[in-house]
Design an enzyme around this catalytic site. Structure first.
Site, mmCIF file in Angstrom:
data_model
loop_
_atom_site.group_PDB
_atom_site.id
_atom_site.type_symbol
_atom_site.label_atom_id
_atom_site.label_comp_id
_atom_site.label_asym_id
_atom_site.label_seq_id
_atom_site.Cartn_x
_atom_site.Cartn_y
_atom_site.Cartn_z
ATOM 1 C CD GLU A 1 2.336 2.161 3.475
ATOM 2 O OE1 GLU A 1 1.760 2.082 4.569
ATOM 3 O OE2 GLU A 1 1.775 2.506 2.428
ATOM 4 C CG ASP B 1 -3.195 0.059 0.079
ATOM 5 O OD1 ASP B 1 -3.762 -0.655 0.914
ATOM 6 O OD2 ASP B 1 -2.707 1.168 0.349
ATOM 7 C CD GLU C 1 -6.454 4.011 2.565
ATOM 8 O OE1 GLU C 1 -6.433 2.936 3.216
ATOM 9 O OE2 GLU C 1 -5.426 4.585 2.169
HETATM 10 C C1 GCV Z 1 -2.047 1.799 8.249
HETATM 11 C C2 GCV Z 1 -2.289 2.030 3.011
HETATM 12 C C3 GCV Z 1 -2.969 3.101 3.814
HETATM 13 C C4 GCV Z 1 -2.227 3.374 5.103
HETATM 14 C C5 GCV Z 1 -2.110 2.044 5.863
HETATM 15 C C6 GCV Z 1 -1.410 1.025 4.991
HETATM 16 C C7 GCV Z 1 -1.330 -0.334 5.655
HETATM 17 O O1 GCV Z 1 -1.062 2.477 2.544
HETATM 18 O O2 GCV Z 1 -3.065 4.277 3.045
HETATM 19 O O3 GCV Z 1 -2.948 4.312 5.854
HETATM 20 O O4 GCV Z 1 -1.412 2.216 7.070
HETATM 21 O O5 GCV Z 1 -2.123 0.883 3.785
HETATM 22 O O6 GCV Z 1 -2.183 -1.144 5.365
HETATM 23 O O7 GCV Z 1 -0.426 -0.558 6.428
#
Ligand code: GCV
Length: 699
Positions: free
Chosen positions: A301, A374, A402
């Site tokens: 990411e 996720d 989340e």
């Molecule tokens: C900390 C998802 C979340 C991100 C998070 C990522 C991860 O994509 O939306 O906020 O980043 O997971 O676990 O690294």
């Protein structure tokens, strides 16, 4: 006509008469939730009499007790807890005193195993190290808080896994990524001079569950934490947490040698880079001798990582492992996906890590999310579990919600984690067994809100995470019962009313956000509310439409051999279980299969009608949970009752919106009518598309 509010009050009064004594119906003391499950509410009736006549005096047999901060924590927690449980009042005319004796080895090492043995005049807490007494003290207080007879207590416990950690996604400026409980609990600006007392209460709460590590910053890491300016701040926290058995870890930004180290590369095989990390680790250990180690999100990411230099995850992790040496652990995350778009994102972690099995150094652990996508409301388990026998794997769960409604209403995650931990990997054991040599991490849901977690019931998720990390064989139900008794009321009838709703709450959110294995239908960015129509983001796999793959003919992501073949990443017997839509557990159906809307389900309904029934079931469940909660008003202090009721009111609205928006969208794809008698969405699809919530927190 009776209003809803009056009806609820009337029901509450009837319930009050049915389930409890008039004393229990008297107004309940106001509380704000700060005390979590450590309220030690005064016992009543027989339990109170038993403890009062036991009249315990706490003493430590350990010579160094005066000098041991950890034993002081244990003894003072016992003294305070026992005084609160007995209402602080004088004993009932009994001159003699029972003893609570701490008899633990003086080592600060040890895994924390303990025994607690009661007898008519003495309760002994014992074990090989100081953490035995710490954990034993909290376990004893838990038992007594639950009303158990001191003379009959007989506990013998040891943790199922060595690392039981929280991961904070907190940034230096106090913002918490995916945080729904206010600002960060870490005040980096005022540290090291001022240590917020909340950090001590946080450590106490963790110690009461056996949590023994915390990563204090976001995995999307700022390099600041690796600068000399932050070291005294980190040290201040580590010193404060040591008596509670909590080791401090930081999330390390892989490019730190370039960002803050003055080097022009972060290549893990470059000698200058290796030297920089070694010197950094030495400096940290000089200040914090029990520093836990580094958590790393790399080459994922947009985060920097070894792949920026053509190196592997093992090259990167082992370089950090060499810098820490035997002093600490590198926890390397397997949540990776490539910057370029590739087919089926859920396959990428397995594809990258499976070939590296056996390549990681002894002090490296690979941390794997529960599912391959996720933290969705429901996903099949991650195929890496069991598939890399020469790699120590740690399970990563998300305590903060989340993708599950964030902090509104009630969503108890215990059932989800029970499902994950007990899943049979097909490689000779469950996930709990696969991670036993390493541990479990939970993405924390704590913040500056007075009640710590945004919603009062979100405290149950912190609690359940800790209890399951200590003992994954505990059931979600048993944990919910325990937590409810400690947090709200010991009244068995109240517990019997709250717990079934907690247990049903996770399935409710699955149903109203995406039944039958649908996933990632959330709005973009903040992930709050529905967005199944989103299809224009630059990466295909950021779009909800990619995951549902809905068209005129059908819906679902084909992960069979005819599609992405993600199924092949599982052990053959597990893959076989999910291969045939007619035979499989339908809760995972559309995760693995793209099927016609007319596909016949086991219920006799078509897939389309079954989907509608799922959304309706979710909405109805939330309505029931809210009504049940309203009826409990006489038994819960007004402040917390009102707060939870407000959260449930939001959740009812959200559930309805999810259902209506989703159905309106699916109808725009399939052109099908709703089943006869089904309520039509409140608004046309366009209304839901335009209904945005840019102010949603936690991004
Ligand atoms: C900390 C998802 C979340 C991100 C998070 C990522 C991860 O994509 O939306 O906020 O980043 O997971 O676990 O690294």
């Amino acid at each position: 006509m009776m209003t809803m509010g009056r009806l609820v009050n009337r029901l509450a009064a009837v319930l009050c008469m049915l389930i409890a004594s008039s004393a229990a119906c008297s107004p309940v003391r106001a509380e704000d939730g700060y005390d979590l499950w450590l309220r030690y509410a005064p016992l009543e009736g027989e339990a109170l009499q038993r403890l009062q006549s036991f009249n315990p005096l706490v003493r430590s047999d350990v010579q160094s007790a005066q000098g041991s901060p950890m034993l002081s924590v244990a003894t003072s927690e016992l003294r305070v807890g026992l005084a609160k449980l007995t209402g602080g009042g004088p004993p009932t005319g009994n001159e003699s005193r029972g003893l609570v004796t701490l008899r633990c080895g003086q080592s600060t090492a040890g895994d924390g195993r303990f025994t607690v043995t009661g007898s008519p005049r003495e309760i002994t807490i014992s074990g090989p190290g100081e953490t035995s007494c710490l954990y034993g003290a909290f376990a004893l207080l838990r038992e007594l808080s639950l009303g158990r007879d001191p003379a009959m207590i007989a506990l013998s416990e040891r943790p199922a896994m060595p690392l039981r950690m929280l991961n904070h996604w907190d940034n230096p400026d106090g913002h918490v990524e995916r945080g729904y409980a206010g600002r960060s609990i870490f005040d980096w600006w005022r540290l090291p001079d001022r240590l917020d007392p909340r950090l001590i209460d946080y450590a106490r709460a963790n110690a009461s569950l056996g949590i023994n590590g915390a990563v204090v910053n976001n995995v999307n890491a700022s390099p600041l934490y690796l600068t000399p300016r932050y070291l005294p701040k980190l040290k201040r926290i580590a010193d404060a947490w040591r008596p509670y058995g909590i080791r401090l870890y930081i999330a390390a930004r892989f490019s730190a040698p370039r960002d803050v180290g003055g080097l022009n590369t972060a290549d893990p095989l470059d000698p200058a880079v290796r030297g920089w990390w070694k010197a950094k680790a030495d400096a940290i250990y000089a200040a914090i001798p029990d520093f836990g180690g580094f958590l790393v999100k790399a080459s994922s990411e947009g985060q920097p990582g070894p792949q920026d230099y053509g190196r592997s995850h093992a090259d990167g992790a082992n370089m950090l492992g060499a810098a820490l040496g035997a002093r600490g652990t590198v926890i390397w995350r397997a949540f990776v996906y490539q910057p370029e778009n590739r087919a089926d994102r859920t396959k990428q972690a397995f594809d990258e890590f499976k070939p590296l099995d056996g390549d990681f150094a002894d002090n490296v652990i690979v941390q794997v999310k529960n599912g391959p996508l996720d933290f969705q409301p429901r996903e099949p388990f991650h195929p890496l579990f069991g598939a890399v026998p020469k790699t120590r794997l740690m399970l990563e769960l998300q305590v903060t919600r989340e993708y599950l409604g964030q902090a509104s209403g009630i969503v108890y995650l215990g059932p989800m984690w029970e499902e994950v931990l007990r899943a049979d990997t097909g490689h000779g054991g469950s996930i709990a067994q696969m991670v036993a040599p390493a541990g479990m991490a939970g993405v924390a849901n704590t913040g500056s809100d007075r009640n710590w977690t945004g919603g009062h019931f979100d405290q149950a998720n912190w609690y359940a995470f800790g209890r399951m990390a200590w003992d994954p064989s505990l059931s979600a139900k048993a944990i919910a019962q325990e937590w409810t008794a400690l947090t709200f009321s010991r009244n068995l009838a109240v517990i019997a009313r709250i717990v079934p709703d907690m247990l049903a709450s996770r399935e409710a959110v699955v149903d109203y956000t995406g039944p039958l294995g649908l996933a990632h239908q959330m709005a973009t960015g903040h992930h709050y509310g529905p967005g199944p129509w989103v299809c224009d983001l630059p990466r295909a796999d950021w779009n909800p439409c990619y995951y549902a793959s809905a068209d005129k003919q059908g819906i679902g992501y084909d992960r069979t051999g005819k599609g992405s073949n993600a199924l092949a990443q599982y052990a053959p017997n597990v893959a076989a279980r999910w291969a045939d839509p007619a035979q499989m557990d339908e809760r995972y159906l559309l995760w693995f299969h793209h099927l016609p809307w007319t596909y016949p389900m086991r219920s006799g309904r078509s897939l389309w009608h079954e989907l509608v029934a799922g959304y309706d079931r979710g909405v109805a469940r939330v309505d029931t949970i809210a009504a049940n909660w309203a009826a409990l008003a006489p038994y819960i202090d007004a402040e917390r009752h009102t707060d939870v009721a407000a959260g449930l009111s939001s959740q009812r609205r959200e559930a309805r919106q999810w259902r209506d928006a989703s159905l309106a969208y699916w109808q725009s794809r399939n052109g099908l009518a709703l089943p006869f008698g089904t309520r039509a969405p409140d608004h046309p699809l366009e209304w839901y598309r335009l209904e945005t919530t840019p102010e949603a927190p936690g991004r």
